[in-house]
Enzyme design. Sequence first.
Site, mmCIF file in Angstrom:
data_model
loop_
_atom_site.group_PDB
_atom_site.id
_atom_site.type_symbol
_atom_site.label_atom_id
_atom_site.label_comp_id
_atom_site.label_asym_id
_atom_site.label_seq_id
_atom_site.Cartn_x
_atom_site.Cartn_y
_atom_site.Cartn_z
ATOM 1 N N ARG A 101 41.714 17.626 14.747
ATOM 2 C CA ARG A 101 41.920 17.497 16.200
ATOM 3 C C ARG A 101 43.207 16.750 16.490
ATOM 4 N NH1 ARG A 101 42.579 11.882 17.238
ATOM 5 N NH2 ARG A 101 40.615 10.720 17.051
ATOM 6 N N GLU A 128 38.199 10.827 26.458
ATOM 7 C CA GLU A 128 39.032 9.633 26.214
ATOM 8 C C GLU A 128 40.495 9.895 26.582
ATOM 9 O OE1 GLU A 128 38.285 7.477 22.586
ATOM 10 O OE2 GLU A 128 40.423 7.067 22.346
ATOM 11 N N ARG A 176 41.852 16.900 24.243
ATOM 12 C CA ARG A 176 41.671 16.850 22.796
ATOM 13 C C ARG A 176 41.596 18.304 22.353
ATOM 14 N NH1 ARG A 176 39.397 12.095 20.353
ATOM 15 N NH2 ARG A 176 40.475 10.361 21.346
ATOM 16 N N CYS A 227 44.133 5.257 23.400
ATOM 17 C CA CYS A 227 43.818 4.265 22.366
ATOM 18 C C CYS A 227 44.970 4.204 21.357
ATOM 19 C CB CYS A 227 42.529 4.664 21.652
ATOM 20 S SG CYS A 227 42.020 3.510 20.364
ATOM 21 N N THR A 278 44.993 3.663 18.345
ATOM 22 C CA THR A 278 44.671 4.247 17.031
ATOM 23 C C THR A 278 45.048 5.722 16.974
ATOM 24 O OG1 THR A 278 42.430 4.895 17.675
ATOM 25 C CG2 THR A 278 42.702 2.703 16.705
ATOM 26 N N ARG A 326 43.530 13.739 13.705
ATOM 27 C CA ARG A 326 42.435 13.295 12.832
ATOM 28 C C ARG A 326 41.883 14.542 12.143
ATOM 29 N NH1 ARG A 326 37.012 11.387 11.903
ATOM 30 N NH2 ARG A 326 36.074 12.429 13.699
ATOM 31 N N ARG A 352 33.340 7.674 8.565
ATOM 32 C CA ARG A 352 32.520 7.549 9.789
ATOM 33 C C ARG A 352 31.145 8.150 9.516
ATOM 34 N NH1 ARG A 352 36.511 9.085 14.981
ATOM 35 N NH2 ARG A 352 38.111 7.551 14.490
ATOM 36 N N GLU A 355 32.366 8.295 15.226
ATOM 37 C CA GLU A 355 32.615 6.870 15.144
ATOM 38 C C GLU A 355 31.422 6.067 15.676
ATOM 39 O OE1 GLU A 355 35.958 5.625 17.436
ATOM 40 O OE2 GLU A 355 36.668 4.359 15.797
HETATM 41 P P1 ADP Z 1 37.191 12.193 17.382
HETATM 42 O O1 ADP Z 1 37.885 10.887 17.566
HETATM 43 O O2 ADP Z 1 37.785 12.976 16.291
HETATM 44 O O3 ADP Z 1 36.988 13.000 18.590
HETATM 45 P P2 ADP Z 1 34.391 11.339 16.921
HETATM 46 O O4 ADP Z 1 34.227 10.410 15.757
HETATM 47 O O5 ADP Z 1 33.986 10.882 18.267
HETATM 48 O O6 ADP Z 1 35.842 11.779 16.792
HETATM 49 O O7 ADP Z 1 33.675 12.715 16.607
HETATM 50 C C1 ADP Z 1 33.554 13.723 17.541
HETATM 51 C C2 ADP Z 1 32.568 14.777 17.072
HETATM 52 O O8 ADP Z 1 33.178 15.574 16.064
HETATM 53 C C3 ADP Z 1 31.287 14.223 16.467
HETATM 54 O O9 ADP Z 1 30.182 14.980 16.915
HETATM 55 C C4 ADP Z 1 31.475 14.448 15.004
HETATM 56 O O10 ADP Z 1 30.274 14.613 14.309
HETATM 57 C C5 ADP Z 1 32.258 15.741 15.006
HETATM 58 N N1 ADP Z 1 32.988 15.962 13.762
HETATM 59 C C6 ADP Z 1 34.000 15.238 13.257
HETATM 60 N N2 ADP Z 1 34.416 15.747 12.092
HETATM 61 C C7 ADP Z 1 33.656 16.835 11.853
HETATM 62 C C8 ADP Z 1 33.605 17.812 10.805
HETATM 63 N N3 ADP Z 1 34.435 17.777 9.778
HETATM 64 N N4 ADP Z 1 32.688 18.802 10.907
HETATM 65 C C9 ADP Z 1 31.853 18.859 11.980
HETATM 66 N N5 ADP Z 1 31.859 17.986 12.971
HETATM 67 C C10 ADP Z 1 32.747 16.993 12.919
HETATM 68 N N1 ILO Z 2 37.465 0.845 21.102
HETATM 69 C C1 ILO Z 2 36.653 1.258 19.992
HETATM 70 C C2 ILO Z 2 37.148 2.566 19.378
HETATM 71 C C3 ILO Z 2 38.452 2.480 18.676
HETATM 72 C C4 ILO Z 2 39.001 3.721 18.021
HETATM 73 N N2 ILO Z 2 38.323 4.913 18.346
HETATM 74 C C5 ILO Z 2 38.618 5.714 19.348
HETATM 75 C C6 ILO Z 2 37.629 6.758 19.643
HETATM 76 N N3 ILO Z 2 39.602 5.650 19.983
HETATM 77 C C7 ILO Z 2 36.647 0.152 18.947
HETATM 78 O O1 ILO Z 2 37.516 -0.705 19.016
HETATM 79 O O2 ILO Z 2 35.777 0.181 18.041
#
Ligand code: ADP
Ligand code: ILO
Length: 354
Positions: free
Chosen positions: A124, A223, A227, A269, A271, A278, A307, A312
Amino acid sequence: MDPNVVAKLESGWCSLASSGSKSLIKKYLTKEVLEDLKRQKTSFGSTLLDCVRSGFEHHDSGVGIYAPDAEAYTVFAPIFDPIIEDYHKGFKPTDIHPAQDWGDVNALGNLDGENKYVISTRVRCARSLVGYPFNPLLTEVQYKDIEEKVSSTLDGLAGDLKGEFYPLTDMSKEVQQKLIDDHFLFKEGDRFLQAANASRFWPTGRGIFHNRDKTFLVWCNEEDHLRLISMQMGGNLGEVYKRLVTAVNDVEKTLAFSHHDRLGFLTFCPTNLGTTIRASVHIQLPKLAANKAKLEEVAAKYSLQVRGTRGEHTDAEGGVYDISNKRRMGLTEYQAVKEMYDGIKELIKIEKQS
Ligand code: ADP
Ligand code: ILO
């Protein structure tokens, strides 16, 4: 400067400083930095308090800071810079993020030819639209405007990318939950975003676009403004990456994205700055993961982040971990994805030898 803001900053700082928080905001917001920044404002009117609300409220944050507007990265540089340097593994205040470079999109292959370890692969990136602030400053009208611009642009996609935009306002709770459970949609009510004032007017302006096979998806106004996501079952990172690059190149023809000379693409963010990439796998490594601390230690050696299954701040379900590149700045798009490719290959090798 509103004395209430200064008072809240001082009391929030004291409570964080005396807590056991392991967040980067606690590590780098020293008394000196607080004194230096507590009366500063961006031209949008954002204060240091707007940046640190989330980390002050949630001491279990990993990072604890967001940029309420693009200018915050400059005005509050004494706190953003060290956090950026720490998170992105040595991106210094004097460093300049390289120009966008997707590299040879045919160079990446399958991570797991045997289909034994990798369940699914996802890449993404995030984008902000030029001319709009980030979440905490967006008006309800601007949320709707962005949704309209994003959905009408995506309407123009053709071939494999062709799909439909689904506004959250029209989605039943059942459909929403199914999309979340299947890892396609963002979760609702993220407490870190809520504390940062990033969930105002929810669900207005929020939505998801996906193609027929749900291999290309776009999140709108969660966020970040956008995305862009490419994902599929199995370990064919090459296919996933190529699809994302095609989509970003297409969308870029219509939408203008915020870019900073030093920081790369701008995000809410810190990060996510730079490439905003990512690249992750959902993977089962039962031997390595028997000891979670060991898994994290080995992953960190290859600059990877571990994660839980639902993203996350979640736990692993059925031994499925989400492992991705950690740093997104100071390297190109291709290098960020390659970092994940090389690291996952190594983890699989170690699992086989264990
Ligand atoms: P992001 O910051 O990449 O948007 P999140 O950690 O909030 O990440 O994850 C968003 C969604 O993407 C979650 O439901 C997570 O399980 C899904 N996800 C992340 N990586 C994968 C993957 N390799 N395969 C399937 N789902 C994934
Ligand atoms: N503010 C949260 C998330 C930080 C990084 N992740 C994202 C989705 N931006 C923290 O500090 O744990």
